[in-house]
Design an enzyme around this catalytic site. Structure first.
Site, short mmCIF file in Angstrom:
data_model
loop_
_atom_site.label_atom_id
_atom_site.label_comp_id
_atom_site.label_asym_id
_atom_site.label_seq_id
_atom_site.Cartn_x
_atom_site.Cartn_y
_atom_site.Cartn_z
N HIS A 180 1.01 -1.12 -0.06
CA HIS A 180 0.28 0.18 -0.27
C HIS A 180 1.54 0.97 0.24
O HIS A 180 2.07 1.97 0.99
CB HIS A 180 -1.29 0.22 0.98
CG HIS A 180 -1.56 1.09 1.74
ND1 HIS A 180 -2.72 1.03 0.80
CD2 HIS A 180 -1.42 2.10 2.03
CE1 HIS A 180 -3.46 2.41 0.93
NE2 HIS A 180 -2.85 2.91 1.89
N CYS A 181 0.68 2.57 -1.30
CA CYS A 181 1.33 3.44 -1.38
C CYS A 181 1.17 4.26 -0.70
O CYS A 181 0.08 5.07 -1.44
CB CYS A 181 1.72 3.28 -2.39
SG CYS A 181 2.84 4.81 -3.50
#
Length: 342
Positions: A180-181
């Site tokens: 997850h960025c």
């Protein structure tokens, strides 16, 4: 130093701290996570309970839920760097007759980077739903080590397809989950991995290009001033030849914002370049960040064998199909029909 210089220093400091925190997100036993927990326990004796509660809620909101904070910080940093480049570096370089195409290259890269950023943040990374679950299960085989058949996600109440993972930020399972960025406020999965790769590449190229142009400008200033052949008198009245340290100090006093920006973008180029190379390695070997971390954490090697000591199954990457096919999979994720042909 003026206000803009201090503002740039503050933003870079915040960026470094947040980047470290984001790197450790999802790694409950990380060194930084343990340090933060230890510090919070010490501070709990002197900080009022109500303030602790508010702080915990804010930190949970920032680091454990989807938030636009890092997107805003991302835009603010780009605006600060490009503002300094436009109002000072570009103007000075234009006066020194730098080639116009070279000076416009950072803006072209910025346009491409913003396009990849929007696509990466808005695209569906591969959300697993009840309607597409049956088809996604058939794409990848279970390797029996990192991904085992029959594991049910307690939140989504569905069997996890191979190479998928439940994202605690987005509260959903993602097909071929990478990570997850927070900078794009989205998961990186099978269907937006190509946009993330191009986003990271253009971001690295932007920082490198601005660093090269800025360094070339400062070198040109030094050469035109013939400063390297001069001398200076120190506090004791002694004369010395110009040294590199004195030269850097002089340039910083003359162009404080430009020199600071140069140091910042050089550091950014090194960090982003290393991360870009790591992502290229993952793409060429058909791994995700999640799989790479899990295989290292489990002490896995590259061969599937039974050890005579403890009879433990050792990991082998069964998803790698060769460099070209692995790279192709990033830009054209396999479908059910394609997987059946193989």
């Amino acid at each position: 130093m003026d206000f803009l210089t201090l503002f740039l220093i503050y933003l870079s400091f915040v960026l470094a701290i947040m980047a470290l925190l984001c790197t450790c997100s999802g790694r409950k036993e990380g060194f930084l996570a343990r340090s933060v927990n230890g510090a919070s326990q010490v501070l709990s004796f002197v900080i009022p309970t109500q303030l602790q509660t508010v702080t915990q809620r804010v930190l949970h909101r920032i680091f454990h839920t989807r938030s636009c904070l890092f997107v805003v910080l991302h835009i603010a940093l780009q605006a600060a760097v490009y503002g300094e480049y436009t109002w000072e570096v570009f103007v000075y370089c234009w006066e020194l007759q730098f080639h116009l195409l070279l000076l416009l290259l950072p803006y072209l890269l910025l346009a491409g980077n913003m396009g990849c950023f929007i696509l990466c943040s808005r695209a569906n990374p591969g959300i697993i739903t009840k309607s597409n679950h049956a088809s996604l299960v058939k794409i990848y085989a279970y390797d029996g080590v990192l991904f085992q058949k029959g594991i049910v996600c307690p939140t989504c109440n569905m069997e996890k397809p191979a190479r998928s993972k439940h994202c605690s930020f987005c509260s959903m399972c993602v097909h071929r989950f990478d990570h997850h960025c927070v900078w794009v406020n989205n998961c990186i999965g099978a269907f937006n991995a190509k946009y993330f790769f191009l986003y990271l590449f253009t971001l690295t190229a932007m920082a490198a290009t601005i660093a090269i142009i800025t360094a070339a400008f400062l070198i040109q200033v030094v050469l035109l001033s013939n400063m390297m052949h001069g001398s200076y008198i120190d506090d004791q009245g002694q004369e010395h030849a110009v040294e590199i340290l004195f030269l850097i100090q002089h340039l910083f006093l003359t162009f404080p914002r430009i020199v600071f920006m140069l140091g910042f973008v050089i550091l950014l180029t090194l960090v982003l370049g290393a991360y870009c190379c790591f992502n290229l390695y993952l793409a060429l070997t058909n791994q995700t960040s999640n799989e790479w971390y899990k295989s290292r954490r489990s002490g896995c090697s590259h061969h599937l064998t039974l050890q005579p000591h403890d009879r433990r199954v050792v990991y082998k990457n069964i998803y790698s199909k060769g460099v070209w096919m692995n790279l192709k999979e990033i830009f054209k994720p396999p479908t059910v029909l394609e997987s059946k042909k193989k």
